[in-house]
Design a protein around this motif. Structure first.
Motif, PDB file in Angstrom:
ATOM      1  N   GLY A 187       0.820  -1.202   0.000  1.00 44.72           N
ATOM      2  CA  GLY A 187       0.000   0.000   0.000  1.00 44.72           C
ATOM      3  C   GLY A 187       0.858   1.258   0.000  1.00 44.72           C
ATOM      4  N   THR A 188       0.243   2.399  -0.236  1.00 42.45           N
ATOM      5  CA  THR A 188       0.959   3.676  -0.236  1.00 42.45           C
ATOM      6  C   THR A 188       0.355   4.596   0.809  1.00 42.45           C
ATOM      7  OG1 THR A 188      -0.463   4.551  -1.989  1.00 42.45           O
ATOM      8  CG2 THR A 188       1.601   3.506  -2.664  1.00 42.45           C
ATOM      9  N   ALA A 189       1.213   5.451   1.383  1.00 46.35           N
ATOM     10  CA  ALA A 189       0.769   6.367   2.433  1.00 46.35           C
ATOM     11  C   ALA A 189       1.754   7.526   2.517  1.00 46.35           C
ATOM     12  CB  ALA A 189       0.657   5.634   3.775  1.00 46.35           C
ATOM     13  N   GLY A 190       1.528   8.407   3.518  1.00 46.63           N
ATOM     14  CA  GLY A 190       2.431   9.532   3.728  1.00 46.63           C
ATOM     15  C   GLY A 190       1.928  10.796   3.059  1.00 46.63           C
ATOM     16  N   HIS A 191       2.653  11.888   3.305  1.00 52.20           N
ATOM     17  CA  HIS A 191       2.324  13.192   2.733  1.00 52.20           C
ATOM     18  C   HIS A 191       3.367  13.532   1.665  1.00 52.20           C
ATOM     19  CE1 HIS A 191      -0.765  13.915   5.724  1.00 52.20           C
ATOM     20  NE2 HIS A 191       0.082  13.583   6.677  1.00 52.20           N
ATOM     21  N   ALA A 192       3.008  13.368   0.409  1.00 46.92           N
ATOM     22  CA  ALA A 192       3.959  13.617  -0.672  1.00 46.92           C
ATOM     23  C   ALA A 192       4.445  15.053  -0.678  1.00 46.92           C
ATOM     24  CB  ALA A 192       3.321  13.268  -2.022  1.00 46.92           C
ATOM     25  N   GLU A 193       3.565  16.006  -0.287  1.00 47.03           N
ATOM     26  CA  GLU A 193       3.955  17.412  -0.279  1.00 47.03           C
ATOM     27  C   GLU A 193       5.026  17.711   0.754  1.00 47.03           C
ATOM     28  OE1 GLU A 193       0.535  16.975   2.602  1.00 47.03           O
ATOM     29  OE2 GLU A 193       1.098  16.200   0.622  1.00 47.03           O
ATOM     30  N   GLU A 194       5.207  16.800   1.735  1.00 47.89           N
ATOM     31  CA  GLU A 194       6.250  16.954   2.743  1.00 47.89           C
ATOM     32  C   GLU A 194       7.422  16.026   2.484  1.00 47.89           C
ATOM     33  OE1 GLU A 194       4.551  16.508   6.607  1.00 47.89           O
ATOM     34  OE2 GLU A 194       3.066  18.098   6.308  1.00 47.89           O
ATOM     35  N   GLY A 195       7.463  15.452   1.290  1.00 44.90           N
ATOM     36  CA  GLY A 195       8.583  14.575   0.932  1.00 44.90           C
ATOM     37  C   GLY A 195       8.435  13.151   1.424  1.00 44.90           C
ATOM     38  N   GLU A 196       7.228  12.776   1.882  1.00 45.21           N
ATOM     39  CA  GLU A 196       6.991  11.409   2.345  1.00 45.21           C
ATOM     40  C   GLU A 196       6.387  10.590   1.211  1.00 45.21           C
ATOM     41  OE1 GLU A 196       6.121  11.786   7.140  1.00 45.21           O
ATOM     42  OE2 GLU A 196       4.447  11.561   5.758  1.00 45.21           O
ATOM     43  N   HIS A 197       7.144   9.606   0.749  1.00 45.28           N
ATOM     44  CA  HIS A 197       6.670   8.701  -0.294  1.00 45.28           C
ATOM     45  C   HIS A 197       6.811   7.290   0.269  1.00 45.28           C
ATOM     46  CE1 HIS A 197       6.697  12.106  -3.066  1.00 45.28           C
ATOM     47  NE2 HIS A 197       7.886  12.406  -2.571  1.00 45.28           N
ATOM     48  N   ILE A 198       5.769   6.845   0.942  1.00 48.65           N
ATOM     49  CA  ILE A 198       5.833   5.634   1.764  1.00 48.65           C
ATOM     50  C   ILE A 198       5.111   4.479   1.088  1.00 48.65           C
ATOM     51  CG2 ILE A 198       5.022   4.613   3.930  1.00 48.65           C
ATOM     52  CD1 ILE A 198       5.456   7.333   5.241  1.00 48.65           C
ATOM     53  N   VAL A 199       5.727   3.297   1.167  1.00 43.46           N
ATOM     54  CA  VAL A 199       5.084   2.046   0.782  1.00 43.46           C
ATOM     55  C   VAL A 199       5.013   1.176   2.024  1.00 43.46           C
ATOM     56  CG1 VAL A 199       5.233  -0.034  -0.632  1.00 43.46           C
ATOM     57  CG2 VAL A 199       5.912   2.176  -1.595  1.00 43.46           C
ATOM     58  N   THR A 200       3.819   0.683   2.350  1.00 42.47           N
ATOM     59  CA  THR A 200       3.665  -0.194   3.507  1.00 42.47           C
ATOM     60  C   THR A 200       3.932  -1.637   3.111  1.00 42.47           C
ATOM     61  OG1 THR A 200       1.282  -0.418   3.121  1.00 42.47           O
ATOM     62  CG2 THR A 200       2.010   1.361   4.594  1.00 42.47           C
ATOM     63  N   VAL A 201       4.534  -2.385   4.041  1.00 45.39           N
ATOM     64  CA  VAL A 201       4.845  -3.792   3.791  1.00 45.39           C
ATOM     65  C   VAL A 201       4.574  -4.595   5.054  1.00 45.39           C
ATOM     66  CG1 VAL A 201       6.590  -3.335   2.021  1.00 45.39           C
ATOM     67  CG2 VAL A 201       7.282  -3.473   4.408  1.00 45.39           C
ATOM     68  N   LEU A 202       4.311  -5.877   4.875  1.00 46.80           N
ATOM     69  CA  LEU A 202       4.150  -6.810   5.984  1.00 46.80           C
ATOM     70  C   LEU A 202       5.352  -7.742   6.005  1.00 46.80           C
ATOM     71  CD1 LEU A 202       0.363  -7.700   5.543  1.00 46.80           C
ATOM     72  CD2 LEU A 202       1.361  -6.182   7.271  1.00 46.80           C
ATOM     73  N   ARG A 203       5.967  -7.888   7.184  1.00 45.33           N
ATOM     74  CA  ARG A 203       7.180  -8.678   7.293  1.00 45.33           C
ATOM     75  C   ARG A 203       7.149  -9.546   8.548  1.00 45.33           C
ATOM     76  NH1 ARG A 203       7.450  -7.390   2.769  1.00 45.33           N
ATOM     77  NH2 ARG A 203       9.114  -6.303   1.648  1.00 45.33           N
ATOM     78  N   THR A 204       7.768 -10.709   8.482  1.00 47.33           N
ATOM     79  CA  THR A 204       7.987 -11.500   9.686  1.00 47.33           C
ATOM     80  C   THR A 204       9.089 -10.828  10.504  1.00 47.33           C
ATOM     81  OG1 THR A 204       9.725 -12.871   8.700  1.00 47.33           O
ATOM     82  CG2 THR A 204       7.434 -13.611   8.397  1.00 47.33           C
ATOM     83  N   ALA A 206      11.896 -12.035  11.422  1.00 45.17           N
ATOM     84  CA  ALA A 206      13.190 -12.343  10.805  1.00 45.17           C
ATOM     85  C   ALA A 206      13.418 -11.475   9.578  1.00 45.17           C
ATOM     86  CB  ALA A 206      13.261 -13.821  10.435  1.00 45.17           C
ATOM     87  N   GLU A 207      12.387 -11.285   8.785  1.00 41.58           N
ATOM     88  CA  GLU A 207      12.500 -10.428   7.602  1.00 41.58           C
ATOM     89  C   GLU A 207      12.729  -8.973   7.990  1.00 41.58           C
ATOM     90  OE1 GLU A 207       9.544 -12.984   4.613  1.00 41.58           O
ATOM     91  OE2 GLU A 207       8.752 -11.369   5.863  1.00 41.58           O
ATOM     92  N   ALA A 208      12.110  -8.539   9.073  1.00 34.84           N
ATOM     93  CA  ALA A 208      12.289  -7.164   9.542  1.00 34.84           C
ATOM     94  C   ALA A 208      13.726  -6.907   9.971  1.00 34.84           C
ATOM     95  CB  ALA A 208      11.336  -6.884  10.700  1.00 34.84           C
TER      96      ALA A 208
END
Length: 232
Positions: A187-204, A206-208
């Motif tokens: 998914g995508t989130a954050g405030h692009a106008e403030e330089g936040e270009h976020i992608v959400t991810v799910l991790r175990t 160990a993966e984290a």
């Protein structure tokens, strides 16, 4: 972001010493027995809306033992990190919810937990809840009753040789509908106008941890894992 002028920013921000994080830092020094004789702004930074961000200061005074204090401090206030564990209500699958974004400090695509600075001298717990909403896109209504558990009994200093910043760590468990759970991975989130270009991810877990380069993320993960350990 707005930077200071050649006078350190005092002309643009004449009441800089009333900024909540500056006042809190001064109170902390006084409570520890320090004497502050003089304070001068070298660079004051604010957000586009004028809200305080950072203050690089030159300070003169004495520590509790009567020795001259080191002259420079970066005052930025407190921050909050939240470690969210998401549970698929249909299958029972459990994953950590994380955010990916480019970081200017080292240029990397960083894998982190939702986090942010405490604003206006506010409550770190409220900050953790706000950042969980803003950085993941989860609805505020869904998070309203979520229980955020402190992972340490106080904020932890991130770089006490230079900065006043303390970081508060929290954990939360969210049971989600399967569709909401799946949508968080990519998914995508954050405030692009403030330089936040976020992608959400799910991790175990160990993966984290794998290839982790952020000390705050790694510490958050270690504190989260510590909850499951038997008391010493």
């Amino acid at each position: 972001m707005t930077a200071s002028s050649g006078d350190g920013g005092a002309a643009r921000f004449p009441r800089w010493r009333e900024w909540p994080m500056v006042r809190a830092w001064e109170r902390t020094l006084a409570a520890s027995g320090w004497r502050l004789d003089a304070l001068k702004p070298l660079n004051l930074l604010a957000r586009r809306n004028g809200d305080p961000l950072f203050a690089l200061l030159e300070a003169r005074g004495k520590d509790p033992e009567g020795r001259a204090m080191l002259p420079y401090v970066l005052v930025r206030g407190a921050a909050a990190v939240v470690v969210p564990e998401c549970v698929n209500g249909a299958t029972g699958e459990r994953k950590l919810l994380m955010v990916r974004q480019r970081r200017v400090g080292d240029g990397t695509l960083s894998l982190e937990f939702p986090a942010g600075m405490v604003e206006h001298g506010g409550d770190p717990l409220d900050t953790a809840r706000r950042e969980l909403h803003e950085e993941t896109g989860l609805p505020a209504a869904l998070l309203a009753d979520a229980v955020l558990e402190p992972l340490w009994d106080k904020g932890l200093a991130s770089s006490p040789g230079l900065s006043d910043e303390v970081v508060h760590f929290y954990a939360v468990t969210l049971v989600l509908d399967e569709a909401v759970f799946r949508a968080l991975d990519g998914g995508t989130a954050g405030h692009a106008e403030e330089g936040e270009h976020i992608v959400t991810v799910l991790r175990t877990p160990a993966e984290a941890a794998a290839g982790q380069s952020s000390v705050l993320t790694l510490l958050g993960l270690l504190l989260w894992r510590r909850r499951a350990l038997p008391a010493a």
